[in-house]
Design a protein around this motif. Sequence first.
Motif, PDB file in Angstrom:
ATOM      1  N   LYS A 138      -9.288   8.494   4.461  1.00 32.05           N
ATOM      2  CA  LYS A 138      -9.917   7.199   4.719  1.00 32.05           C
ATOM      3  C   LYS A 138     -10.076   6.957   6.211  1.00 32.05           C
ATOM      4  O   LYS A 138     -11.096   6.428   6.662  1.00 32.05           O
ATOM      5  CB  LYS A 138      -9.081   6.082   4.086  1.00 32.05           C
ATOM      6  N   ARG A 139      -9.071   7.340   6.985  1.00 33.05           N
ATOM      7  CA  ARG A 139      -9.160   7.147   8.435  1.00 33.05           C
ATOM      8  C   ARG A 139     -10.224   8.066   9.030  1.00 33.05           C
ATOM      9  O   ARG A 139     -10.961   7.667   9.945  1.00 33.05           O
ATOM     10  CB  ARG A 139      -7.810   7.432   9.106  1.00 33.05           C
ATOM     11  N   LEU A 140     -10.323   9.288   8.527  1.00 32.65           N
ATOM     12  CA  LEU A 140     -11.358  10.201   9.014  1.00 32.65           C
ATOM     13  C   LEU A 140     -12.744   9.620   8.757  1.00 32.65           C
ATOM     14  O   LEU A 140     -13.617   9.643   9.636  1.00 32.65           O
ATOM     15  CB  LEU A 140     -11.219  11.574   8.344  1.00 32.65           C
ATOM     16  N   ARG A 141     -12.934   9.081   7.558  1.00 31.71           N
ATOM     17  CA  ARG A 141     -14.238   8.503   7.225  1.00 31.71           C
ATOM     18  C   ARG A 141     -14.532   7.272   8.080  1.00 31.71           C
ATOM     19  O   ARG A 141     -15.649   7.083   8.565  1.00 31.71           O
ATOM     20  CB  ARG A 141     -14.292   8.139   5.734  1.00 31.71           C
ATOM     21  N   ALA A 142     -13.513   6.436   8.270  1.00 34.12           N
ATOM     22  CA  ALA A 142     -13.702   5.205   9.037  1.00 34.12           C
ATOM     23  C   ALA A 142     -14.082   5.495  10.489  1.00 34.12           C
ATOM     24  O   ALA A 142     -14.883   4.773  11.091  1.00 34.12           O
ATOM     25  CB  ALA A 142     -12.433   4.354   8.988  1.00 34.12           C
ATOM     26  N   LEU A 143     -13.517   6.569  11.035  1.00 31.25           N
ATOM     27  CA  LEU A 143     -13.770   6.913  12.436  1.00 31.25           C
ATOM     28  C   LEU A 143     -14.919   7.892  12.610  1.00 31.25           C
ATOM     29  O   LEU A 143     -15.338   8.171  13.738  1.00 31.25           O
ATOM     30  CB  LEU A 143     -12.490   7.487  13.065  1.00 31.25           C
TER      31      LEU A 143
ATOM     32  N   GLU B 154      -2.870   4.643  21.569  1.00 27.67           N
ATOM     33  CA  GLU B 154      -2.608   3.204  21.603  1.00 27.67           C
ATOM     34  C   GLU B 154      -3.341   2.476  20.486  1.00 27.67           C
ATOM     35  O   GLU B 154      -2.803   1.571  19.848  1.00 27.67           O
ATOM     36  CB  GLU B 154      -3.037   2.640  22.958  1.00 27.67           C
ATOM     37  N   ARG B 155      -4.578   2.886  20.218  1.00 27.43           N
ATOM     38  CA  ARG B 155      -5.401   2.210  19.216  1.00 27.43           C
ATOM     39  C   ARG B 155      -5.032   2.581  17.778  1.00 27.43           C
ATOM     40  O   ARG B 155      -5.136   1.765  16.867  1.00 27.43           O
ATOM     41  CB  ARG B 155      -6.883   2.552  19.445  1.00 27.43           C
ATOM     42  N   GLU B 156      -4.604   3.807  17.578  1.00 28.02           N
ATOM     43  CA  GLU B 156      -4.515   4.344  16.218  1.00 28.02           C
ATOM     44  C   GLU B 156      -3.110   4.359  15.637  1.00 28.02           C
ATOM     45  O   GLU B 156      -2.935   4.498  14.426  1.00 28.02           O
ATOM     46  CB  GLU B 156      -5.097   5.758  16.196  1.00 28.02           C
ATOM     47  N   LEU B 157      -2.079   4.190  16.455  1.00 35.34           N
ATOM     48  CA  LEU B 157      -0.716   4.369  15.961  1.00 35.34           C
ATOM     49  C   LEU B 157      -0.383   3.411  14.821  1.00 35.34           C
ATOM     50  O   LEU B 157       0.229   3.804  13.818  1.00 35.34           O
ATOM     51  CB  LEU B 157       0.290   4.197  17.107  1.00 35.34           C
ATOM     52  N   THR B 158      -0.774   2.142  14.950  1.00 38.70           N
ATOM     53  CA  THR B 158      -0.482   1.195  13.866  1.00 38.70           C
ATOM     54  C   THR B 158      -1.277   1.511  12.607  1.00 38.70           C
ATOM     55  O   THR B 158      -0.814   1.249  11.488  1.00 38.70           O
ATOM     56  CB  THR B 158      -0.784  -0.252  14.304  1.00 38.70           C
ATOM     57  N   GLN B 159      -2.471   2.099  12.765  1.00 34.59           N
ATOM     58  CA  GLN B 159      -3.248   2.524  11.597  1.00 34.59           C
ATOM     59  C   GLN B 159      -2.572   3.701  10.899  1.00 34.59           C
ATOM     60  O   GLN B 159      -2.546   3.780   9.671  1.00 34.59           O
ATOM     61  CB  GLN B 159      -4.671   2.924  12.025  1.00 34.59           C
ATOM     62  N   LEU B 160      -2.012   4.598  11.704  1.00 37.22           N
ATOM     63  CA  LEU B 160      -1.353   5.783  11.146  1.00 37.22           C
ATOM     64  C   LEU B 160      -0.153   5.387  10.293  1.00 37.22           C
ATOM     65  O   LEU B 160       0.055   5.945   9.214  1.00 37.22           O
ATOM     66  CB  LEU B 160      -0.926   6.731  12.264  1.00 37.22           C
ATOM     67  N   ILE B 161       0.635   4.426  10.761  1.00 40.28           N
ATOM     68  CA  ILE B 161       1.811   4.057   9.987  1.00 40.28           C
ATOM     69  C   ILE B 161       1.415   3.398   8.672  1.00 40.28           C
ATOM     70  O   ILE B 161       2.095   3.546   7.657  1.00 40.28           O
ATOM     71  CB  ILE B 161       2.759   3.140  10.796  1.00 40.28           C
TER      72      ILE B 161
END
Length: 289
Positions: free
Chosen positions: A55-60, A79-86
């Motif tokens: 989902k993150r790959l598609r979103a980005l 900085e931008r992606e760490l909270t998305q990763l968790i």
Amino acid sequence: MAAKKDKQDKGRGPLNLNPKMSDADFGKFSKLIKEEFGIKMPPSKKTMLEARLQKRLRALGFASHSQYCDFLFSPGGFERELTQLIDVVTTNTTDFFREPKHFELMLSTILPDLTQRNSRPVKVWSAGCSSGEEPYTLCMVMNEFAEKNANFKYSLLATDISTDILRKAMNAVYPMNKVDVVPMALKKKYLLKSKDKAKPLVRMKPELRNKVDFKRLNFMEPFPFKDQKDIIFCRNVVIYFDRATQYTLFQKFCSTLSRGGYLFIGHSESISGMELPVRQIAPTVYQKV
């Protein structure tokens, strides 16, 4: 056509709907997740992580895990992606009145004990609160106790590492079947039903929602609050950590717990063999000595 060319010029290329993750990239992800969040990510979790990151790959707009990995480890990307990763990594499974004997013990023994010993409000912490079922259950239980004990007051902190799940917890909207286990008297008292029959939803009433102070917290960071807690619920959270990290975390919890305060852990967890200043009073329930 120009838009497609622009995307390719950025090095992302046409999207692959099912990209595979290399062992090298998994190793980088695994190391980062352990260092930043304390969560163990053995090789057996590779397929799970690969699927969850789609989902993150598609979103980005990334065509591969390698492109996502390069972005994640770039200064701005980290900085931008760490909270998305968790949000991708964590598993948020919880229920109302989960492990009900814990709440029975609260009513029969723990709240009476704390009320007798303290004149100040009882401070409760739901650590790893997920989508809010646990803290709202605690609210219902303590509100019911307060109705029969005029001097009882409490404050409730609920924390989680996932910003996405915290938003859901604060919104406090749940499918109707999620509250099947809630006693009917409490449903009538604390829940609002959706008027849309096509969407059978319920929401916690404002007086319950306003009782909970939700905050984001990464257990790997220093706890930001100075006051000690009288009750800490941390159930089915540390199972994602290795034993050394579990021990460190339980030490931090004990330091945060008031003398005579209570620690609740999940039935799949154990502090056996750990030198901690607590005594067991019931299965998976401990009191600080």
